[in-house]
Write a protein that holds these residues in place. Structure first.
Motif, short mmCIF file in Angstrom:
data_model
loop_
_atom_site.label_atom_id
_atom_site.label_comp_id
_atom_site.label_asym_id
_atom_site.label_seq_id
_atom_site.Cartn_x
_atom_site.Cartn_y
_atom_site.Cartn_z
N THR A 145 0.77 -1.20 -0.29
CA THR A 145 0.03 -0.20 0.18
C THR A 145 0.49 1.21 -0.30
N SER A 146 1.98 1.43 0.96
CA SER A 146 2.66 2.63 0.88
C SER A 146 3.44 2.95 -0.20
N LEU A 147 4.02 1.62 -1.16
CA LEU A 147 3.83 1.57 -2.33
C LEU A 147 3.99 2.39 -3.39
N ALA A 148 2.66 1.56 -3.43
CA ALA A 148 1.46 1.82 -4.71
C ALA A 148 0.90 3.72 -3.85
N ASN A 149 0.82 4.02 -3.01
CA ASN A 149 0.87 5.47 -2.62
C ASN A 149 1.97 6.34 -3.11
N ALA A 150 3.63 6.11 -3.17
CA ALA A 150 4.20 6.15 -3.79
C ALA A 150 4.75 6.69 -5.22
N LEU A 151 3.79 5.67 -5.54
CA LEU A 151 4.07 5.50 -6.87
C LEU A 151 2.74 6.98 -7.58
N ALA A 152 2.03 6.98 -7.17
CA ALA A 152 1.19 7.60 -7.14
C ALA A 152 1.41 9.12 -6.61
N LYS A 153 1.81 8.90 -5.91
CA LYS A 153 2.70 10.54 -5.71
C LYS A 153 3.69 10.82 -6.91
N GLU A 154 4.38 9.63 -7.42
CA GLU A 154 5.78 10.20 -8.32
C GLU A 154 5.05 10.21 -9.60
N ALA A 155 3.60 9.80 -9.36
CA ALA A 155 3.61 9.95 -11.06
C ALA A 155 2.84 11.46 -11.42
N SER A 156 2.09 12.09 -9.78
CA SER A 156 1.82 13.32 -10.10
C SER A 156 2.52 14.39 -9.64
N LEU A 157 4.15 13.82 -9.04
CA LEU A 157 4.87 14.66 -8.85
C LEU A 157 5.61 15.12 -11.09
N LYS A 158 5.31 14.34 -11.25
CA LYS A 158 6.47 13.88 -12.81
C LYS A 158 5.73 14.91 -13.61
N GLU A 159 4.34 14.69 -13.38
CA GLU A 159 3.27 15.91 -14.07
C GLU A 159 3.26 16.71 -13.28
N LYS A 160 3.28 17.45 -12.54
CA LYS A 160 3.96 18.66 -12.39
C LYS A 160 5.04 19.38 -12.72
N GLN A 161 6.74 17.91 -12.22
CA GLN A 161 6.93 18.49 -13.33
C GLN A 161 7.62 19.00 -14.84
N ALA A 162 6.89 17.91 -15.27
CA ALA A 162 7.19 18.44 -17.07
C ALA A 162 6.14 19.73 -17.25
N ARG A 163 5.32 19.48 -16.69
CA ARG A 163 4.00 21.04 -16.69
C ARG A 163 4.99 22.24 -16.60
N LEU A 164 5.80 22.15 -15.07
CA LEU A 164 6.85 23.03 -14.99
C LEU A 164 8.15 23.55 -16.14
N GLY A 165 8.43 22.26 -15.92
CA GLY A 165 9.33 21.88 -17.21
C GLY A 165 9.30 22.56 -18.14
N ALA A 166 8.61 22.17 -19.37
CA ALA A 166 6.98 23.12 -20.13
C ALA A 166 7.39 24.56 -20.40
N ASP A 167 7.09 24.99 -19.18
CA ASP A 167 6.65 26.87 -19.03
C ASP A 167 7.99 27.42 -19.34
N THR A 168 8.68 26.31 -18.43
CA THR A 168 10.36 26.75 -18.16
C THR A 168 11.38 27.57 -19.51
N ASP A 169 10.97 26.11 -20.21
CA ASP A 169 11.65 26.10 -21.67
C ASP A 169 10.67 27.00 -22.93
N ARG A 170 9.38 26.37 -22.42
CA ARG A 170 8.51 27.95 -23.47
C ARG A 170 9.10 29.35 -22.86
N HIS A 171 10.07 29.02 -21.73
CA HIS A 171 9.52 31.49 -21.26
C HIS A 171 11.24 31.32 -21.97
N SER A 172 12.31 30.36 -21.87
CA SER A 172 12.93 30.61 -21.91
C SER A 172 13.32 30.68 -23.80
N LEU A 173 12.06 29.89 -24.50
CA LEU A 173 12.28 30.34 -25.51
C LEU A 173 11.93 31.46 -26.72
#
Length: 268
Positions: free
Chosen positions: A64-92
């Motif tokens: 259960t702890s692993l499933a929660n951690a994996l779900a958290k990781e997936a959510s964080l990576k989604e935020k990471q991808a969105r913020l990364g896209a924003d910073t990349d777009r801003h730099s461009l």
């Protein structure tokens, strides 16, 4: 020289011989006759084993702890991808804005040198559009800090996932070992229970006139005793029998077969 007189009784024994016999009879009375080889136990005790339930509960908890951690990781990576896209777009956009501004300045400089006026409408429109999009990002520094925080949390969560996966492997291994011990003990008891049928087969093969070339039970028992190490957890207790009469229930089986033969009425 003194003369020794030996008195012979009516039973033909001297007094000394009579005393020796009395002592021998007393010794025989005090000492039990050698008992026959004891049969192996017909029932065996169950070995005390740890329950696998705590191990199963731990597996569930870690999973259960692993499933929660994996779900958290997936959510964080989604935020990471969105913020990364924003910073990349801003730099461009920053680079594009700088290039457009420089191009406009160059066009203006050329026009001055040529004594003409440059049509910069299109370039200024593009520059304005880029500036508007840049303005839409708000505080880009805050976005950068947010991305750095998410990046750090992603790393922390990834390390936690690695740790939890190792814990899950260990927890599952612990459950497997305990479950194996339980099933091994169950099988050992089931295997020991075969002595009931084996004793009857063995007794039948020991019956008078039974064809020796068809006798397999004792060979089977010896094969188990010789072929399976005693320390093997599956080793059945009856395989320790080194003589037929030591096999559990063998004597009873012989008596029952004899009684059956004496009462056969032709219907069996």
């Amino acid at each position: 020289m003194p003369v020794t007189t030996t008195i012979i009784s009516a039973d033909g024994l001297t007094e000394a011989e009579r005393m020796n016999r009395a002592q021998r009879d007393m010794s025989h009375a005090m000492v039990r006759s050698a008992p026959p080889i004891n049969e192996r136990a017909t029932e065996i005790e169950r070995r005390p084993l740890k329950s696998s339930r705590p191990a199963a509960a731990l597996v569930k908890q870690v999973r259960t702890s692993l499933a929660n951690a994996l779900a958290k990781e997936a959510s964080l990576k989604e935020k990471q991808a969105r913020l990364g896209a924003d910073t990349d777009r801003h730099s461009l956009l920053v680079i594009r804005h700088a290039k457009l501004a420089a191009r406009i300045q160059n066009e203006e400089a050329k026009a001055i040198l040529d004594g003409t006026s440059a049509d910069l409408t299109e370039l200024r429109a593009k520059l304005e559009a880029v500036a508007d999009e840049l303005a839409g990002f708000g505080n880009i520094d805050a976005i950068g800090r947010a991305k750095a925080m998410v990046d750090s949390e992603v790393q922390t969560t990834a390390a936690q996932i690695t740790k939890l996966r190792k814990e899950l492997d260990l927890a599952e291994q612990a459950w497997v070992v305990l479950r194996h011990a339980q099933l091994t003990e169950d099988f050992r008891h089931d295997l020991h229970g075969l002595h009931r049928k084996l004793a009857v087969i063995l007794a039948l093969e020991e019956s008078s006139g039974f064809p020796s070339h068809k006798a397999n039970a004792w060979k089977f028992i010896e094969g188990v005793r010789i072929g399976v190490p005693y320390v093997n957890a599956l080793f059945p207790d009856w395989a320790s029998s080194v003589e037929r009469k030591a096999f559990p229930r063998f004597a009873d089986a012989k008596a029952q077969i004899r009684a059956k033969l004496d009462t056969l009425d032709g219907d069996e």
